[in-house]
Scaffold this motif. Structure first.
Motif, PDB file in Angstrom:
ATOM      1  N   GLU A   1     -12.815  -3.601  -2.423  1.00 52.38           N
ATOM      2  CA  GLU A   1     -12.655  -2.662  -3.524  1.00 52.38           C
ATOM      3  C   GLU A   1     -13.257  -3.259  -4.792  1.00 52.38           C
ATOM      4  O   GLU A   1     -13.212  -4.472  -5.007  1.00 52.38           O
ATOM      5  CB  GLU A   1     -11.178  -2.309  -3.751  1.00 52.38           C
TER       6      GLU A   1
ATOM      7  N   GLY B   1     -15.760   9.196   0.900  1.00 56.84           N
ATOM      8  CA  GLY B   1     -14.739   9.358   1.935  1.00 56.84           C
ATOM      9  C   GLY B   1     -13.791  10.506   1.682  1.00 56.84           C
ATOM     10  O   GLY B   1     -13.070  10.950   2.585  1.00 56.84           O
TER      11      GLY B   1
ATOM     12  N   PRO C   1     -16.935   0.327   5.076  1.00 54.86           N
ATOM     13  CA  PRO C   1     -15.871   0.988   4.316  1.00 54.86           C
ATOM     14  C   PRO C   1     -15.654   0.282   2.986  1.00 54.86           C
ATOM     15  O   PRO C   1     -15.498  -0.944   2.931  1.00 54.86           O
ATOM     16  CB  PRO C   1     -14.646   0.849   5.226  1.00 54.86           C
TER      17      PRO C   1
ATOM     18  N   SER D   1     -10.924  10.798  -0.051  1.00 53.40           N
ATOM     19  CA  SER D   1      -9.483  10.632  -0.250  1.00 53.40           C
ATOM     20  C   SER D   1      -9.217   9.491  -1.220  1.00 53.40           C
ATOM     21  O   SER D   1     -10.070   8.631  -1.445  1.00 53.40           O
ATOM     22  CB  SER D   1      -8.772  10.370   1.082  1.00 53.40           C
ATOM     23  N   SER D   2      -8.013   9.506  -1.793  1.00 52.52           N
ATOM     24  CA  SER D   2      -7.609   8.479  -2.753  1.00 52.52           C
ATOM     25  C   SER D   2      -6.301   7.848  -2.318  1.00 52.52           C
ATOM     26  O   SER D   2      -5.512   8.443  -1.577  1.00 52.52           O
ATOM     27  CB  SER D   2      -7.437   9.086  -4.150  1.00 52.52           C
ATOM     28  N   ARG D   3      -6.076   6.630  -2.763  1.00 52.81           N
ATOM     29  CA  ARG D   3      -4.825   5.933  -2.488  1.00 52.81           C
ATOM     30  C   ARG D   3      -4.557   4.909  -3.573  1.00 52.81           C
ATOM     31  O   ARG D   3      -5.451   4.531  -4.325  1.00 52.81           O
ATOM     32  CB  ARG D   3      -4.853   5.268  -1.118  1.00 52.81           C
TER      33      ARG D   3
ATOM     34  N   LYS E   1     -18.183   4.816   1.922  1.00 56.93           N
ATOM     35  CA  LYS E   1     -18.957   3.878   2.724  1.00 56.93           C
ATOM     36  C   LYS E   1     -20.297   3.641   2.040  1.00 56.93           C
ATOM     37  O   LYS E   1     -20.834   4.539   1.372  1.00 56.93           O
ATOM     38  CB  LYS E   1     -19.196   4.397   4.152  1.00 56.93           C
TER      39      LYS E   1
ATOM     40  N   ASN F   1       0.824  -1.199   0.000  1.00 56.43           N
ATOM     41  CA  ASN F   1       0.000   0.000   0.000  1.00 56.43           C
ATOM     42  C   ASN F   1       0.860   1.251   0.000  1.00 56.43           C
ATOM     43  O   ASN F   1       1.783   1.381   0.775  1.00 56.43           O
ATOM     44  CB  ASN F   1      -0.893   0.007   1.251  1.00 56.43           C
TER      45      ASN F   1
ATOM     46  N   THR G   1      -9.847  -5.410   2.891  1.00 58.91           N
ATOM     47  CA  THR G   1     -10.698  -4.335   2.395  1.00 58.91           C
ATOM     48  C   THR G   1     -11.564  -4.792   1.232  1.00 58.91           C
ATOM     49  O   THR G   1     -11.337  -5.849   0.633  1.00 58.91           O
ATOM     50  CB  THR G   1      -9.834  -3.144   1.945  1.00 58.91           C
TER      51      THR G   1
ATOM     52  N   ARG H   1     -10.742   5.176  -4.370  1.00 61.54           N
ATOM     53  CA  ARG H   1     -11.413   6.297  -3.702  1.00 61.54           C
ATOM     54  C   ARG H   1     -12.145   5.754  -2.490  1.00 61.54           C
ATOM     55  O   ARG H   1     -12.917   4.790  -2.588  1.00 61.54           O
ATOM     56  CB  ARG H   1     -12.415   6.947  -4.653  1.00 61.54           C
ATOM     57  N   THR H   2     -11.917   6.356  -1.326  1.00 62.98           N
ATOM     58  CA  THR H   2     -12.544   5.873  -0.097  1.00 62.98           C
ATOM     59  C   THR H   2     -14.020   6.267  -0.049  1.00 62.98           C
ATOM     60  O   THR H   2     -14.427   7.320  -0.565  1.00 62.98           O
ATOM     61  CB  THR H   2     -11.842   6.438   1.139  1.00 62.98           C
TER      62      THR H   2
ATOM     63  N   TYR I   1     -13.885   0.794  -1.211  1.00 65.17           N
ATOM     64  CA  TYR I   1     -12.918   1.524  -2.025  1.00 65.17           C
ATOM     65  C   TYR I   1     -13.325   1.392  -3.482  1.00 65.17           C
ATOM     66  O   TYR I   1     -13.403   0.280  -4.016  1.00 65.17           O
ATOM     67  CB  TYR I   1     -11.504   0.978  -1.799  1.00 65.17           C
TER      68      TYR I   1
END
Length: 417
Positions: A81, A108, A152, A110-112, A138, A5, A79, A135-136, A154
């Motif tokens: 996704e 949410g 949660p 934010s991105s990761r 719920k 990650n 998680t 992208r976060t 993604y």
């Protein structure tokens, strides 16, 4: 599946085996929370087959009203996704969740980005060719008759081309701690465990049971092993006393931690151990320079009866037992590229520095039980396969080497999202 990650912007077996006396068993829900508002549910699984069994995946729905998707139920991650309309053409072959059509969706903000170190198929990951941008958010998630709100999630907003071939839309993590969707169900009283039945493509009938096990799918009492504390607590890790190839001990570390990952197709292990295992099978198995991390051999040497691989463990009641991958699993067929005559076959073990990850090649030989509250795993004779092989006497030993195990800190980084 195993992911790195990065936040965007940021035995020689000395004793003869004996077979347990097996008897029918009802659904096991002994390890559950005291409140049982939810009942176990079965989820049929489909098999993604490409030269070999690669992944088993099933249906879920997300949002209000529900939007249907398919996911791999992955014990190697935590998680959830899946492809979204934010991904566009990069996810053209997948069903795409539309957040604008869900009244319960919460962005949410934010991105990761995550880069996987093992992927869907049998070929090793090369660099960052197996990566997702997420992208976060719920939303409400449903599997079979089970539902949890504010889970949660993604949303995949971009992905590397290697994902386009996948027949499923995402990944649902089922790690060893009760988080995400599974955590939401357990909080409602679902027994904190699940059972997995993986079957070969030509057999069918694969199944996930959330909240229990399906005793009609196996014979006798399962053999349980307590989870190891050597790595991150999210991981399904067992401590092994050795690996044996055709009855001969392979050189292993003093402490061998084996990760059980339903999202990995075959075996992904440290190159030193790959070399040692293949050497015990045949000197003709050599690294394939055209595809780094893979091993090849002349298809003409098949079958190889000495290619059976046993992983040795100690059960919760102190008995030694083996989990076995049969010899016919050795080859996943001829390499599809750089193999003009189709005479070079690919071995099912691939290289992954510092890890021993066991995936579908072993799991499809057994019914597996993943006991979250009991911090243990269980294995039973899947109907139509050989029984768990137990040993008697002193603990089995194997040759040792010093390549060691991955630090808990490094693994925690891999799993953190």
């Amino acid at each position: 599946m195993r992911a790195t990650n990065s936040l965007v912007g940021a035995l020689s077996v000395a004793h003869s085996p004996y077979t347990l006396t097996l008897s029918p068993k009802r659904l096991d829900t002994t390890h559950s929370l005291s409140r049982r508002a939810l009942q176990p549910a079965d989820v049929p699984l489909m098999d993604y087959f490409n030269r070999t069994d690669l992944q088993w995946y099933g249906n879920i729905s997300v949002g209000t009203p529900p939007q249907n998707l398919t996911v791999v139920f992955d014990t190697g991650s935590t998680t959830l996704e899946f492809a979204s309309t934010l991904c566009g053409s990069a996810c053209a072959n997948q069903h795409q969740f539309n957040p604008n059509k869900s009244s319960t969706f919460v962005d949410g903000g934010s991105s990761r980005r995550i880069v996987f170190s093992t992927g869907v198929g049998i070929d090793p990951v090369v660099g960052d060719n197996t990566a997702l941008v997420l992208r976060t958010a719920k939303d409400t998630v449903r599997v079979a008759d089970l539902s949890a709100s504010e889970v949660p999630i993604y949303l995949i907003t971009n992905q590397t081309p290697v994902f386009l071939q996948n027949p499923f839309d995402g990944i649902m993590g089922l790690g060893a701690q009760p988080v995400g969707f599974l955590g939401g169900l357990i909080a409602q009283g679902l027994p904190a465990m699940f059972g997995m039945l993986f079957t070969p493509h030509d057999e069918g009938g694969a199944q996930l049971t959330l909240g229990g096990v399906d005793s009609s799918q196996f014979s006798g009492d399962p053999t349980y092993v307590v989870l190891s504390n050597d790595m991150a607590p999210q991981m399904w890790v067992l401590s092994s006393s050795g690996i044996f190839v055709g009855g001969k001990a392979a050189p292993t570390p003093q402490q061998l931690s084996v990760i059980f990952d339903s999202g990995t197709s075959t075996l992904a292990i440290d190159p030193t151990l790959s070399k040692a295992i293949y050497a015990l099978i045949s000197p003709e198995i050599q690294p394939n320079s055209a595809q780094p991390g893979t091993w090849g051999f002349p298809c003409s040497i098949l079958p190889l009866g000495n290619a059976t691989i046993d992983f040795a463990f100690t059960s919760t009641d102190g008995r030694l037992f083996n989990l076995t991958i049969p010899a016919d699993a050795l080859s996943v067929g001829p390499f599809p590229t750089n193999n003009p005559n189709g005479t070079l076959c690919q071995g099912f073990i691939t290289d992954l520095q510092g890890f021993v990850i066991v995936g579908g090649s072993l799991l499809k030989e057994y019914y597996s039980i993943w006991d979250v509250s009991g911090h243990r795993m269980g294995f039973a004779k899947r109907n139509g396969t050989i029984a768990v092989s137990h040993k008697t006497g002193a603990a089995a030993t194997s040759k040792r080497t010093s390549w060691g195990v991955v630090s808990a800190l490094f693994v925690a980084v891999l799993l953190s999202l």
